[in-house]
Design an enzyme around this catalytic site. Structure first.
Site, short mmCIF file in Angstrom:
data_model
loop_
_atom_site.label_atom_id
_atom_site.label_comp_id
_atom_site.label_asym_id
_atom_site.label_seq_id
_atom_site.Cartn_x
_atom_site.Cartn_y
_atom_site.Cartn_z
N LYS A 167 0.92 -1.14 -0.05
CA LYS A 167 -0.08 0.01 -0.05
C LYS A 167 0.83 1.26 -0.06
CE LYS A 167 -3.78 2.49 2.32
NZ LYS A 167 -4.90 2.10 3.35
N GLY A 174 -1.00 8.07 -5.34
CA GLY A 174 -0.59 6.57 -5.25
C GLY A 174 0.09 6.23 -4.05
N ASP A 192 -16.77 0.17 -0.25
CA ASP A 192 -15.46 -0.27 -0.91
C ASP A 192 -14.50 -0.50 0.34
OD1 ASP A 192 -15.77 2.64 -0.81
OD2 ASP A 192 -13.68 2.69 -1.06
N ASN A 193 -14.80 -0.42 1.43
CA ASN A 193 -14.03 -0.53 2.64
C ASN A 193 -14.44 -1.62 3.47
OD1 ASN A 193 -12.11 1.24 2.00
ND2 ASN A 193 -13.30 2.86 3.37
#
Ligand code: AMP
Ligand code: MG
Length: 499
Positions: free
Chosen positions: A127, A140, A266-267
């Site tokens: 990550k 990113g 999405d979590n």
């Protein structure tokens, strides 16, 4: 980052190959390109170790000497791609703060592949290893601050027996990253049997890609919920199984006083794991309305709302699975299990915290009254429960009573509790309580202190917290200051989605 400092990705020479003795599988990658984009990590200049989690390394079967090596440092920073790895960013969508957000995806996480371990295949993700096609406006990257928080908190939850993704290590670099202020970059290596989210299903369903939706559901069933395959309607069975796991997860969070902070779909992990640590918080003073995320102005994800938000999210998952389930009634029935499993699971967790090995019809009231008492007194949640372990001794009971500005309220509850304890073996009770009421949780101020030191290149605070949080029910003599009340300044710590 200045161009002169920008390193290039190491090509995998035979030498580096030998230096990375890991065996990679490509299970997720076999789903095919509809599910991801292959992307190489973007290297960071002069990486260094921030912290390594040796317990996790053992579980993954890593060679301890190799884990010390420059090759490991390069690999877990994304400066080297080992042979057998096929780094990729997966695509998903999701509902954010109650609104459909459309396509999201791994904007700063790269899946390297799965490692075969004694505990089955474990996905390894970097990550913060650079931009992907799903980065949208983001860079990113992940900053040191949020990487340390994710690393410590995932291990803290694991130590508490709460399902979660895990973290193997954090590496840092002096490369600058712009957030509200200029910070430095870091990479967390995190692991899980799968990082698939509710949002992966929503993505293919919303796009009308029902074939891909089925491939994904079959992948999840065959890999992680094999019993569902035997059911008359495997996809309804999957929805029910995910609902039940999510119910258990919510019970665990509520019992521990844990706020996630960003429960967007999405979590939400399809495996019922805690995933994507952002502005999370362990409660200091107990307050059902506590909002840990500074960006959550409406309090959608307040502590007390988490169980109903999880149900809302499961509904989105049910909606996404409808093309496979076909019968709406079956989907609703599958979701319905959440409503019975969650209260039961919460009661079981709370009964364990109270040291009650078996159930009694009055327990529900005793538990509700405990929550009301703590809320009315704004009592420190973790300290209350830990002190309650010594309720049998007069000094122990007094130390709990001391937590209340209005002790008569505690006395009334304490009477009810004492009556309930009459038929419970003292030794068994104390034993149960000490295993269910942690001495150490990752309070915001503890994380903050470790982060401030880490910014000055002192990583010892991170390692100390890791040791305490991996065994949070132990006494750890000499470390009482990590188990105390938060300082006044803790209330002014503001943690937002920015990470
Ligand atoms: P989160 O709120 O962290 O769950 O992130 C929501 C979405 O934004 C996900 O698709 C993330 O991958 C993406 N994202 C968050 N931060 C960044 C970043 N710095 N760079 C690229 N994508 C990001
Ligand atoms: Mg996320």
């Amino acid at each position: 980052m200045t161009p002169a400092l920008a390193p290039t990705l190491a090509t995998v020479s035979e030498k580096l190959n030998l230096a990375s003795p890991l065996k990679w599988a490509k299970r997720f990658a076999r789903l095919g390109p509809d599910f991801y984009t292959e992307r190489q990590p973007s290297p960071l200049p002069s990486p260094y170790w921030v912290s390594r989690n040796q317990a996790m390394a053992r579980e993954l079967g890593l060679d301890p000497a190799w884990f010390e090596s420059q090759a490991a440092l390069a690999l877990f920073t994304g400066n080297l791609v080992a042979a057998g790895c096929q780094p990729l960013a997966s695509v998903y969508s999701g509902h954010q703060f109650g609104q459909w957000a459309g396509q999201l995806g791994d904007g700063r996480a790269l899946l390297l592949g799965e490692l075969e371990t004694a505990h089955g295949p474990q996905e390894i993700q970097l990550k913060g290893a650079g931009r992907t096609p799903y980065s949208r406006m983001g860079d990113g990257r992940a900053v040191l601050r949020s990487s340390i928080r994710e690393y410590l908190c995932s291990e803290a939850l694991h130590g508490l027996g709460i399902p979660t993704t895990r973290a193997l290590c954090v590496t840092g670099s002096d490369a600058k990253v712009r957030r509200e202020e200029i910070e430095t970059a870091a990479v967390v290596t995190r692991t899980a049997p799968s990082f698939i989210r509710f949002g992966h299903f929503e993505h293919f369903s919303d796009n009308g890609q029902h074939e891909q939706l089925k491939i994904l559901a079959d992948y999840v069933i065959d890999g992680f919920y094999p019993a569902c395959r035997e059911a008359a309607q495997p996809y309804a069975a999957l929805l029910q199984a995910v609902s039940e796991r999510t119910a258990h997860l919510m019970a665990a969070w509520q019992a521990a006083g844990f706020c996630h902070g960003v429960m967007n779909t999405d979590n939400m992990s399809i495996l019922g794991l805690t995933i994507d640590y952002g502005p999370f918080q362990f409660l200091d003073a107990f307050d059902p309305n506590h909002i840990c995320n500074h960006s959550d102005t409406q309090g959608r994800y307040a502590y007390g709302k988490q169980p109903s938000i999880a149900y809302w999210n499961l509904f989105c998952l049910g909606q996404a699975l409808l093309p496979l389930i076909e019968e709406q009634d079956q989907a609703l029935a599958a979701l319905g299990s959440y409503k019975t499993v969650f209260p039961q699971a919460l009661e079981d967790r709370m009964r364990a915290k109270l040291g009650l090995p078996d159930s009694h019809p009055d327990d529900k009231t005793l538990i509700e009254n405990a929550f009301k008492l703590l809320a009315a007194g704004k009592v420190d949640y973790t300290i209350f429960w830990r002190r309650l372990c010594r309720f049998d001794s007069p000094q122990g009971r007094e130390s709990v009573r001391d937590l209340f500005l209005a002790p008569p309220a505690f006395d009334a509850w304490s009477l009810q509790y004492s009556e309930r304890l009459e038929h419970v073996d003292k030794g068994r009770r104390a034993d149960l309580m000490l295993k269910n009421n942690p001495k150490y949780v990752l309070r915001n101020h503890l994380g903050e202190q470790a982060i401030q030191a880490a910014k000055l290149n002192d990583f010892s605070g991170v390692d100390t917290l890791l040791t305490l949080l991996q065994a949070p029910f132990e006494e750890h003599p000499g470390h009482d200051r990590y188990a105390g009340f938060p300082p006044d300044w803790a209330a002014s710590i503001e943690i937002s989605c920015s990470s």
